[in-house]
Design a protein around this motif. Structure first.
Motif, mmCIF file in Angstrom:
data_model
loop_
_atom_site.group_PDB
_atom_site.id
_atom_site.type_symbol
_atom_site.label_atom_id
_atom_site.label_comp_id
_atom_site.label_asym_id
_atom_site.label_seq_id
_atom_site.Cartn_x
_atom_site.Cartn_y
_atom_site.Cartn_z
ATOM 1 N N ILE A 1 0.824 -1.214 0.000
ATOM 2 C CA ILE A 1 0.000 0.000 0.000
ATOM 3 C C ILE A 1 0.857 1.263 0.000
ATOM 4 O O ILE A 1 0.639 2.159 -0.829
ATOM 5 N N ILE B 1 -6.626 3.161 -3.381
ATOM 6 C CA ILE B 1 -5.626 2.950 -2.330
ATOM 7 C C ILE B 1 -6.288 2.343 -1.095
ATOM 8 O O ILE B 1 -5.802 1.367 -0.506
ATOM 9 N N THR C 1 -7.593 -1.393 -1.400
ATOM 10 C CA THR C 1 -6.547 -2.421 -1.469
ATOM 11 C C THR C 1 -6.489 -3.218 -0.168
ATOM 12 O O THR C 1 -6.336 -4.443 -0.184
ATOM 13 N N ALA C 2 -6.625 -2.553 0.955
ATOM 14 C CA ALA C 2 -6.611 -3.257 2.242
ATOM 15 C C ALA C 2 -7.797 -4.197 2.365
ATOM 16 O O ALA C 2 -7.682 -5.298 2.911
#
Length: 423
Positions: free
Chosen positions: A179, A384, A387-388
């Motif tokens: 990340i 962004i 993504t987690a």
């Protein structure tokens, strides 16, 4: 009689425990090794038994009980996000409270591990950052941020020789470095590099929001603006089985490595009905500000047969809780006043006929317009952040039976045999 009193004293076999939790038997022993579940040996036997009340408590904490689905819809077990009654929860905790009280990285750790680690920071190895920046730098100048993120993921994967190791700790280590590598690979607005430390953090390692800010705008951040961006990242981490998340789980089901899982999610996210929707709302708000009111802008959208961006959500009957939370934080940002007023004008104008409420795309648009960010900034924040979430779903899917997401097609073509076509 409560569920707990009914279960007290009952012992379950490993198979029964796995069925009650909706996992494989191997996962049951993984829970034991992590201290999440206790077991007792069967007297004179080789198996183990488990306390039913403890198993039920674990099922409630992890959300692992088999959920009912609508007829014809596939059911996917997940203990990550629950959506209901115009609220949503990350592992049983109100997601909006997590997002306003904890940094993005801390909320990501909660999704991945079920532990809230205060002060956690993500860092990327220089090799991954250098590879990602070289790949992004080779793209044509007109490419968008999602194009850059896709090639950055591929480059970071190539720089990681452990990417095919799907063990939990290796996947988590890769996620914590991927990340920030993606953020570092994006060009700084206006060129050059600016100090990474955020407001109030002189010389300290910057949080991810502070690292991302100069990639979105040349304006220096103040505390309220940076807090709004950090909260936006945390609010968007996951939203159950959105289209991009389903694509990520399909990839994980085929045992694709985490970088490929993220690539699958990014491929779907770019659609105008998903991650790119905030860009449409940004352009609309900018036009509302330029023309001095929402009425002519809304009328133009409706005349052209287009939906008004940033309104309504199929999972919420009222206002999107993510939008409500982000609007509240943006009220503390002095320069956000005009964009907030424009957004409220859009909602009020459309509410004369159809009571549609603001969604997260409209709130992201207020953030991007107020901060002099480009229209695609909301999509960058979305990618962004999510993504987690894709990594969290990959971790779950790696514990399931491989290739289980293989639906059968409902064939509607000509009935065979057909004659061979002639040229």
């Amino acid at each position: 009689m409560t569920e707990r009193s009914e279960a007290d004293g009952q012992r379950l076999t490993t198979r029964e425990t796995a069925e009650r939790l909706g996992v494989k038997p191997e996962t049951v022993y993984a829970y034991v090794s992590r201290g999440q579940l206790s077991s007792s040996r069967v007297p004179g036997g080789r198996g183990s038994t488990f306390d039913a009340a403890e198993v039920d408590a674990l099922a409630r904490r992890t959300g692992r009980r088999e959920a009912a689905s609508a007829p014809g819809e596939p059911a996917v077990r997940t203990g990550i996000t629950l959506i209901g009654e115009d609220r949503y929860y990350f592992r049983g905790v109100d997601a909006t409270k997590l997002a306003t009280r904890h940094r993005y990285e801390e909320v990501a750790e909660w999704l991945w591990t079920g532990e809230l680690r205060a002060g956690v920071r993500f860092t990327a190895p220089e090799q991954a950052v250098a590879a990602a920046r070289r790949a992004v730098g080779a793209l044509p100048l007109h490419c968008g941020s999602t194009d850059r993120l896709r090639v950055a993921v591929v480059a970071a994967a190539a720089a990681d020789p452990l990417r095919f190791d799907l063990s939990r700790e290796t996947v988590l280590g890769g996620a914590r470095s991927l990340i920030p590598a993606l953020v570092a690979a994006l060009p700084t607005v206006g060129g050059g590099e600016r100090p990474a430390a955020g407001p109030g953090e002189p010389g300290a390692p910057a949080g991810l929001a502070a690292q991302l800010w100069p990639k979105l705008t040349a304006r220096r951040p103040d505390e309220p603006s940076l807090a709004a961006l950090d909260a936006a990242l945390a609010l968007l981490i996951d939203h159950d089985l959105a289209a991009s998340t389903l694509a990520a789980r399909v990839a994980a089901s085929a045992r694709a490595h985490p970088y490929a899982v993220v690539s699958a999610g990014l491929g779907v996210l770019e659609g105008p009905l998903h991650g790119a929707a905030s860009g449409l709302a940004h352009r609309m708000l900018a036009e509302v500000l330029e023309r001095g009111g929402a009425a002519p802008v809304v009328a133009d959208h409706l005349r052209a047969g287009r939906r008004v961006p940033g309104l309504g959500h199929r999972l919420y009957t009222g206002e999107d809780p993510r939008a409500r939370t982000l609007f509240g934080l943006l009220e503390r940002v002095p320069q956000a006043g005009p964009a907030l007023a424009a957004a409220r004008d859009v909602v009020a104008t459309t509410a004369r006929d159809v009571p549609l409420h603001a969604n997260i795309d409209l709130a992201l648009a207020v953030l991007s317009v107020a901060s002099d960010m480009p229209a695609e900034a909301g999509e960058t924040v979305f990618a962004i952040s999510r993504t987690a979430g894709w990594i969290a779903h990959a971790l779950e899917e790696y514990e399931e039976r491989p290739l289980r997401m293989r639906p059968s097609g409902h064939y509607t073509g000509p009935r065979p045999p057909q004659p061979l076509p002639t040229s």
